[in-house]
Scaffold this active site. Structure first.
Site, PDB file in Angstrom:
ATOM      1  N   GLY A   1     -14.941  -6.817  10.226  1.00 13.35           N
ATOM      2  CA  GLY A   1     -14.527  -5.916   9.159  1.00 13.35           C
ATOM      3  C   GLY A   1     -15.198  -6.129   7.803  1.00 13.35           C
TER       4      GLY A   1
ATOM      5  N   VAL B   1      -3.385  -1.009   7.225  1.00 12.22           N
ATOM      6  CA  VAL B   1      -4.681  -0.336   7.121  1.00 12.22           C
ATOM      7  C   VAL B   1      -4.851   0.749   8.193  1.00 12.22           C
ATOM      8  CG1 VAL B   1      -6.102  -1.844   8.600  1.00 12.22           C
ATOM      9  CG2 VAL B   1      -7.081  -0.888   6.522  1.00 12.22           C
TER      10      VAL B   1
ATOM     11  N   ASN C   1       1.068  -1.012  19.870  1.00 10.98           N
ATOM     12  CA  ASN C   1       1.528  -2.038  18.944  1.00 10.98           C
ATOM     13  C   ASN C   1       2.665  -2.804  19.600  1.00 10.98           C
ATOM     14  OD1 ASN C   1       1.373  -3.271  16.284  1.00 10.98           O
ATOM     15  ND2 ASN C   1       3.406  -2.407  15.915  1.00 10.98           N
ATOM     16  N   ARG C   2       2.709  -4.115  19.296  1.00 14.83           N
ATOM     17  CA  ARG C   2       3.773  -4.956  19.851  1.00 14.83           C
ATOM     18  C   ARG C   2       5.145  -4.327  19.577  1.00 14.83           C
ATOM     19  NH1 ARG C   2       4.248 -10.752  17.077  1.00 14.83           N
ATOM     20  NH2 ARG C   2       4.706  -9.339  15.351  1.00 14.83           N
ATOM     21  N   THR C   3       5.326  -3.848  18.359  1.00 14.49           N
ATOM     22  CA  THR C   3       6.584  -3.172  18.000  1.00 14.49           C
ATOM     23  C   THR C   3       6.345  -1.662  18.081  1.00 14.49           C
ATOM     24  OG1 THR C   3       6.938  -4.978  16.442  1.00 14.49           O
ATOM     25  CG2 THR C   3       8.381  -3.066  16.216  1.00 14.49           C
TER      26      THR C   3
ATOM     27  N   TYR D   1     -12.477 -10.118   8.919  1.00 11.44           N
ATOM     28  CA  TYR D   1     -13.851 -10.576   8.692  1.00 11.44           C
ATOM     29  C   TYR D   1     -13.904 -12.054   8.332  1.00 11.44           C
ATOM     30  CZ  TYR D   1     -12.605  -9.927   3.814  1.00 11.44           C
ATOM     31  OH  TYR D   1     -11.961  -9.995   2.603  1.00 11.44           O
TER      32      TYR D   1
ATOM     33  N   ASP E   1      -9.970   2.843   1.551  1.00 15.09           N
ATOM     34  CA  ASP E   1     -10.101   2.238   2.887  1.00 15.09           C
ATOM     35  C   ASP E   1     -10.693   3.244   3.876  1.00 15.09           C
ATOM     36  OD1 ASP E   1      -9.015  -0.287   2.297  1.00 15.09           O
ATOM     37  OD2 ASP E   1      -6.964   0.432   2.587  1.00 15.09           O
TER      38      ASP E   1
ATOM     39  N   LYS F   1       0.805  -1.233   0.000  1.00 14.90           N
ATOM     40  CA  LYS F   1       0.000   0.000   0.000  1.00 14.90           C
ATOM     41  C   LYS F   1       0.835   1.279   0.000  1.00 14.90           C
ATOM     42  CE  LYS F   1      -4.223  -1.942   1.773  1.00 14.90           C
ATOM     43  NZ  LYS F   1      -5.396  -1.844   2.626  1.00 14.90           N
TER      44      LYS F   1
ATOM     45  N   GLY G   1      -0.388  -1.881  11.386  1.00 11.90           N
ATOM     46  CA  GLY G   1      -0.119  -2.402  10.048  1.00 11.90           C
ATOM     47  C   GLY G   1      -0.683  -1.522   8.947  1.00 11.90           C
TER      48      GLY G   1
HETATM   49  P1  ATR Z   1       2.229  -5.077   7.893  1.00 11.97           P
HETATM   50  O1  ATR Z   1       2.856  -4.936   9.269  1.00 11.97           O
HETATM   51  O2  ATR Z   1       3.121  -5.717   6.880  1.00 11.97           O
HETATM   52  O3  ATR Z   1       1.552  -3.846   7.399  1.00 11.97           O
HETATM   53  P2  ATR Z   1      -0.289  -6.058   8.693  1.00 11.97           P
HETATM   54  O4  ATR Z   1      -0.911  -7.415   8.574  1.00 11.97           O
HETATM   55  O5  ATR Z   1      -1.009  -4.899   8.159  1.00 11.97           O
HETATM   56  O6  ATR Z   1       1.120  -6.191   8.057  1.00 11.97           O
HETATM   57  O7  ATR Z   1       0.041  -5.736  10.208  1.00 11.97           O
HETATM   58  C1  ATR Z   1       0.232  -6.710  11.112  1.00 11.97           C
HETATM   59  C2  ATR Z   1      -0.063  -6.104  12.489  1.00 11.97           C
HETATM   60  O8  ATR Z   1      -0.372  -7.178  13.371  1.00 11.97           O
HETATM   61  C3  ATR Z   1       1.121  -5.371  13.089  1.00 11.97           C
HETATM   62  O9  ATR Z   1       0.660  -4.326  13.903  1.00 11.97           O
HETATM   63  C4  ATR Z   1       1.767  -6.475  13.918  1.00 11.97           C
HETATM   64  O10 ATR Z   1       2.545  -6.047  14.981  1.00 11.97           O
HETATM   65  P3  ATR Z   1       4.127  -5.793  14.805  1.00 11.97           P
HETATM   66  O11 ATR Z   1       4.238  -4.454  14.184  1.00 11.97           O
HETATM   67  O12 ATR Z   1       4.659  -5.865  16.176  1.00 11.97           O
HETATM   68  O13 ATR Z   1       4.622  -6.912  13.905  1.00 11.97           O
HETATM   69  C5  ATR Z   1       0.555  -7.143  14.452  1.00 11.97           C
HETATM   70  N1  ATR Z   1       0.827  -8.512  14.904  1.00 11.97           N
HETATM   71  C6  ATR Z   1       1.074  -9.601  14.142  1.00 11.97           C
HETATM   72  N2  ATR Z   1       1.251 -10.694  14.924  1.00 11.97           N
HETATM   73  C7  ATR Z   1       1.093 -10.278  16.216  1.00 11.97           C
HETATM   74  C8  ATR Z   1       1.137 -10.916  17.489  1.00 11.97           C
HETATM   75  N3  ATR Z   1       1.375 -12.220  17.595  1.00 11.97           N
HETATM   76  N4  ATR Z   1       0.927 -10.173  18.588  1.00 11.97           N
HETATM   77  C9  ATR Z   1       0.669  -8.849  18.495  1.00 11.97           C
HETATM   78  N5  ATR Z   1       0.627  -8.168  17.322  1.00 11.97           N
HETATM   79  C10 ATR Z   1       0.822  -8.868  16.200  1.00 11.97           C
END
Ligand code: ATR
Length: 264
Positions: A232, A129, A149-151, A211, A101, A65, A127
């Site tokens: 969703g 969206v 967010n986890r990260t 969804y 979106d 995106k 992520g």
């Molecule tokens: P992208 O990060 O490539 O845009 P996404 O599917 O839109 O992909 O986003 C995934 C989201 O789910 C992220 O916020 C991710 O957190 P991180 O940034 O820490 O990776 C979150 N996510 C995925 N697995 C997770 C988990 N097991 N626990 C908590 N958050 C998770």
């Protein structure tokens, strides 16, 4: 026969072809909509095909995106503000990137009759969206948008775009009216976000961007605690309808028949 695509990686889960091909048929349009798994290195070739009108338009999903922006001639205001493009079309020989979106999310929330105006919203995840959801919530006058967010680095990046965001540490659960799961946790059945949401008072609004499955554990648990829940699906349908309108000039109908197309 005009050709449209949704591109992403992975792409198998995408139900955009079912939905668009259903509307294409309903409206007697001579076109076909397909899905295509791409690598970043394939993008250049894709945009050549759009320029040559071999492909009339495309939807973009995770993880492209943002990445597609460098190939576009012009961005709509919404795409510019969120740095996120999900709909591509050709206009006067220019390739334009737009973001449906945002309207998809607003329309879905309007369908639920939940009034965001003056409400405190807590978003989990950062992520692809999420910028669109934040932009949409701002347009609907949310009083406070909190995000975790986890990260944590990813929410800090989002705060560079949306300076009014309140960042919460992972594990911190603030007071809110509406909570949104925008992580991918729940896409596989039985996955659970490792946040303790059990102490939240009931009668809050739990929204899951996912969804499929229809009811993630996030929604299941919330419902059993007496909260209002929504998945969703309508956001997905509304963003697709807005893209359809751009490509074909027709506002497609959203009714029970359409909702059922996605259950197949
Ligand atoms: P992208 O990060 O490539 O845009 P996404 O599917 O839109 O992909 O986003 C995934 C989201 O789910 C992220 O916020 C991710 O957190 P991180 O940034 O820490 O990776 C979150 N996510 C995925 N697995 C997770 C988990 N097991 N626990 C908590 N958050 C998770």
């Amino acid at each position: 026969m005009k050709k449209y695509l949704v591109i992403g990686n992975p792409i198998n889960h995408s139900q955009s072809p079912q939905l668009h091909n259903f509307w294409i048929k309903k409206n007697n349009i001579k076109a076909v909509f397909e899905k295509q798994k791409l690598e970043s290195s394939d993008l250049k070739n894709l945009f050549l095909k759009i320029k040559n009108k071999e492909i009339e338009g495309a939807n973009v999903t995770i993880p492209f995106k943002n990445e597609v922006i460098s190939y576009l001639d012009e961005l709509s205001h919404e795409a510019e503000e969120t740095r996120s493009v999900n709909t591509i079309y050709l206009k006067d020989k220019k390739i334009i990137g737009h973001n449906t979106d945002i309207d998809g999310f607003s329309s879905a929330i309007q369908d639920t009759k939940f009034n965001v105006n003056g409400k405190k919203i807590f978003i989990i995840g950062a992520g692809g969206v999420v910028p669109s959801i934040i932009f949409s919530l701002m347009k609907m006058n949310a009083s406070n948008i909190m995000i975790t967010n986890r990260t944590i680095a990813k929410v800090k990046k989002l705060k560079e775009i949306f300076v009014n965001l309140t960042i919460c540490e992972w594990g911190e659960i603030p007071q809110f009216d509406m909570i949104i799961n925008a992580t991918s946790v729940g896409l596989n059945n039985n996955e659970e976000i490792n946040l303790d949401l059990s102490k939240i008072e009931n009668e809050k609004f739990f929204y899951d961007v996912i969804y499929n499955p229809k009811e993630t554990n996030f929604l299941k648990n919330a419902k059993s605690m007496g909260n209002r829940v929504e998945n969703g699906k309508r956001m997905f349908i509304h963003q697709a309808a807005a893209a359809f309108k751009i490509w074909h000039g027709i506002q497609p109908e959203i009714n029970d028949e359409v909702l059922k197309v996605l259950d197949q």
